[in-house]
Design an enzyme around this catalytic site. Structure first.
Site, PDB file in Angstrom:
ATOM      1  N   ASP A  22      -4.554   0.621  -1.984  1.00  0.00           N
ATOM      2  CA  ASP A  22      -5.084  -0.657  -1.502  1.00  0.00           C
ATOM      3  C   ASP A  22      -5.040  -1.712  -2.593  1.00  0.00           C
ATOM      4  OD1 ASP A  22      -5.619   0.101   1.093  1.00  0.00           O
ATOM      5  OD2 ASP A  22      -7.743   0.504   0.757  1.00  0.00           O
TER       6      ASP A  22
ATOM      7  N   HIS B 140       0.835  -1.203   0.000  1.00  0.00           N
ATOM      8  CA  HIS B 140       0.000   0.000   0.000  1.00  0.00           C
ATOM      9  C   HIS B 140       0.871   1.255   0.000  1.00  0.00           C
ATOM     10  CE1 HIS B 140      -3.505   2.478   1.480  1.00  0.00           C
ATOM     11  NE2 HIS B 140      -2.516   3.185   1.989  1.00  0.00           N
ATOM     12  N   GLU B 141       1.828   1.323   0.936  1.00  0.00           N
ATOM     13  CA  GLU B 141       2.655   2.532   1.023  1.00  0.00           C
ATOM     14  C   GLU B 141       3.539   2.685  -0.208  1.00  0.00           C
ATOM     15  OE1 GLU B 141       1.721   4.557   3.033  1.00  0.00           O
ATOM     16  OE2 GLU B 141       0.672   3.297   4.475  1.00  0.00           O
TER      17      GLU B 141
ATOM     18  N   HIS C 281       1.646   4.095  -3.065  1.00  0.00           N
ATOM     19  CA  HIS C 281       1.382   5.534  -2.954  1.00  0.00           C
ATOM     20  C   HIS C 281       2.386   6.362  -3.766  1.00  0.00           C
ATOM     21  CE1 HIS C 281      -2.058   6.324  -0.527  1.00  0.00           C
ATOM     22  NE2 HIS C 281      -1.623   5.703   0.552  1.00  0.00           N
TER      23      HIS C 281
ATOM     24  N   GLU D  43      -5.963   6.455  -1.818  1.00  0.00           N
ATOM     25  CA  GLU D  43      -5.958   5.317  -0.900  1.00  0.00           C
ATOM     26  C   GLU D  43      -6.509   4.063  -1.567  1.00  0.00           C
ATOM     27  OE1 GLU D  43      -4.419   5.454   1.863  1.00  0.00           O
ATOM     28  OE2 GLU D  43      -4.086   7.616   1.804  1.00  0.00           O
TER      29      GLU D  43
END
Length: 663
Positions: free
Chosen positions: A567, A502-503, A506, A563
């Protein structure tokens, strides 16, 4: 700076949360509602505690960490001459915060010097002196002033001025005309009135003053940029000279303000929302002095309420936690004081937390997981059908440049200059806040320190920093159920692996992709590839805008786009890494579940939660994260890998007819 975090509901038991098949609802069909299948048992067995507005697996872990911190602080608060300097700071701060009897005796007296300063203002030119003091103790009046990386020269820290000054969670609260919003504004004015009464104002004056404060905030809200627009970094980057800022807002003597807050010499700065500062100018010119002073008094008491006598605490709770978020009871004082120490002296408290709860094994596992997820993203980029070789090359350069920060900072923050006094709860908070503000402002004009952390070690969260191009995983999240050494790899890849993915994703979502390997706001995409990205991102906007977490209120797919992209990309990358790790190995079932099925359960169960309807309604308006059910089902319904694992058929809800995918 652009910071994007994993996001979670805040959080008694000392039992660490963990993955369990008992959390499942075996009667549910995973192909119809996977979230219910993964979390149905957990939701039944974990009602929301009365002092909470939501309760989830994140909350359980945060509560477990909070119990550890309480033990540290209660031991450190014993007035022992053998305490270390760190123990003295955090212990005496906690002791002062817990001394409710002494705080209650003082009433509003700790605010009196600042109230006197506001009351003494005799002309609009005198507002500045009071404003400087308010900003130094963390009062969000009129606007925000801070520092951060220059978005187009990210190795240099510059001054930053931004919108602020509101009491409600977001500008839109001041303008929505549905019945609930209208009633909420009425209740907000009543709350302001009661807080002013607690300061000693007569009933009639407090009522008219509350209306004046609301009118002033509404004026500021009109000039504020909405949340979706703020997601575009070009909309919040306007590098101006001080003279240009003065032309926007001559009502404030800017050189005098900068000097007052202790900023280094400033030649230019980022004025995030120029129109907001025009609005502040208009409000200061058009509003009578007494109403401005009322607004400043309200902002002061609102900001400092947590450290005042119980009537202030109770009234603050009544509106912001009870009416706005649905909490039934105020949190026990020890929880509020633990949170206060973490907020004000977090890297001193975090040092003790790391000693108690974080070891080399957790750090090594996290680093290994990061390396595997980065390898998966490299393979993903190389095989994308929609991206041209030119942009792929630039994406791989950025990926190689990502820095990984695990657990805690290389150097602990030095709080030795902060005066902490037993028996002075509000003063401790104000001095710690002023220390932090000076620390941040002293960075102006200096090279950025990319070793610094923006979350304290006990935090149950993680983040990607676009201007530094790094991913950050505090020690607080590297605990069960995110990483559990007792469990098989499949579950851990679905949990902490998905968090890592997830990070990392980003860095390549609709915001992160705008920044280059050095963290500068620079377009490295070919026009054709950018168009292809936007087309795929729009699929997520439409998908998540169809979800209704509460009543008939829809998610804002544009607000949650980053987000949702993270995800979907993160879970896919973690699954790729797991498949690579188990390639050629025995694939035994555990609890009757295949590794693939347990992977998706690992993902689903970290988002198990119950949320009060008031909080759900608020989060839809202000939170860039989708709620747990929509995060889980939104991802798996886009993944053929999930549909294969659970033998789902076309036409079932967890099989989207048009699946969305960017990464």
């Amino acid at each position: 700076m652009l910071l994007v975090a994993l996001g979670a509901g805040a959080a008694a038991t000392q039992t660490a949360p963990g993955f369990s098949v008992s959390n499942m609802d075996r009667a549910a069909n995973p192909c119809v509602d996977f979230y219910q299948y993964a979390c149905g048992g957990w939701m039944v067995n974990h009602p929301i505690p009365p002092d909470q507005t939501s309760w989830g697996v994140f909350s359980e872990l945060a509560e477990n960490n909070r119990v550890i911190l309480r033990g540290i602080l209660e031991k450190a608060s014993v007035d022992d001459p053998n305490r270390t300097p760190v123990e003295q700071k955090i212990g005496d701060f906690y002791a002062a915060c817990m001394d409710q009897a002494s705080i209650d005796k003082l009433g509003a007296a700790p605010l009196q010097p600042d109230l006197d300063r506001i009351n003494a203002i005799s002309s609009k030119s005198g507002i500045l002196t009071a404003l400087v003091r308010l900003h130094l103790i963390g009062v969000n009046a009129l606007f925000n002033f801070s520092s951060g990386p220059d978005l187009k020269n990210s190795m240099l820290v510059i001054a930053q001025a931004d919108q602020g000054g509101l009491g409600l969670p977001d500008r839109d609260y001041y303008f929505k005309d549905d019945a609930k919003s209208v009633e909420l504004r009425k209740q907000y004015v009543e709350h302001v009135q009661k807080m002013l009464e607690l300061l000693g104002e007569p009933l009639a004056k407090a009522g008219s003053d509350a209306q004046a404060a609301m009118l002033f905030e509404t004026g500021l809200a009109k000039g504020s940029l909405e949340l979706v627009a703020r997601r575009d970094p070009d909309q919040t980057y306007h590098k101006l000279t001080v003279h240009e800022l003065y032309s926007l807002n001559p009502a404030i003597d800017w050189p005098k303000y900068f000097q007052g807050v202790g900023a280094p010499p400033i030649a230019d700065l980022n004025v995030a929302v120029p129109n907001f500062f025009r609005t502040v100018e208009s409000m200061l010119v058009q509003t009578n002095l007494e109403d401005i002073k009322t607004y400043l008094r309200w902002q002061l008491v609102h900001s400092q309420a947590a450290f005042l006598a119980q009537p202030f605490v109770d009234e603050d709770f009544h509106f912001f936690r009870q009416i706005l978020e649905g909490a039934q009871e105020i949190r026990p004082r020890w929880k509020r004081c633990v949170a206060a120490v973490d907020s004000d002296l977090g890297f001193a408290l975090g040092q003790k937390y790391v000693e108690a709860a974080f070891g080399a094994e957790q750090k090594a596992y996290a680093l290994k997981m990061v390396e595997e997820i980065e390898k998966a993203l490299k393979n993903d980029i190389q095989t994308l059908s929609w991206m041209t070789p030119a942009t792929k090359e630039q994406a791989l350069i950025k990926l190689r440049a990502v820095a990984n920060k695990i657990g805690y900072p290389e150097r602990w923050r030095d709080y030795s200059s902060v005066k902490i006094v037993r028996g002075d709860a509000l003063g401790n908070d104000q001095r710690a806040t002023e220390f932090e503000i000076h620390r941040v402002l002293n960075k102006i004009g200096k090279p950025a320190d990319r070793t610094e952390w923006l979350m304290t070690p006990p935090t149950v969260d993680a983040y990607y920093n676009a201007t530094e191009n790094n991913i950050n995983f505090p020690a607080g999240i590297l605990q069960p159920p995110f990483y559990d050494k007792r469990l098989d790899d499949a579950v851990n890849y679905g949990a902490i692996g998905a968090v890592v993915g997830h990070e990392l994703t980003h860095g390549f979502d609709d915001q992160g992709r705008r920044f280059d390997p050095d963290g500068n706001l620079r377009d490295w995409w070919t026009p054709a590839d950018a168009q292809e990205f936007e087309k795929r991102a729009e699929c997520f906007v439409q998908e998540y805008s169809g979800f209704t977490p509460v009543d008939n209120v829809h998610l804002n797919g544009k607000l949650t786009l980053g987000e949702n992209t993270a995800d979907n990309g993160g879970v896919r990358l973690a699954f790729m890494a797991l498949m690579d790790a188990v390639n050629g190995k025995a694939r035994a079932k555990v609890d009757g579940l295949t590794p693939e099925q347990r992977f998706f359960l690992g993902w689903g169960q970290i988002w198990c939660q119950n949320v009060r309807p008031e909080t759900a309604r608020m989060l839809v308006q202000v939170d860039p994260h989708s709620p747990g059910r929509d995060r889980v089902n939104g991802v798996v319904s886009n993944m053929p890998e999930f549909q294969k694992a659970y033998v789902c058929k076309n036409g079932q809800p967890m099989v989207r007819e048009t699946a969305c995918r960017v990464w």
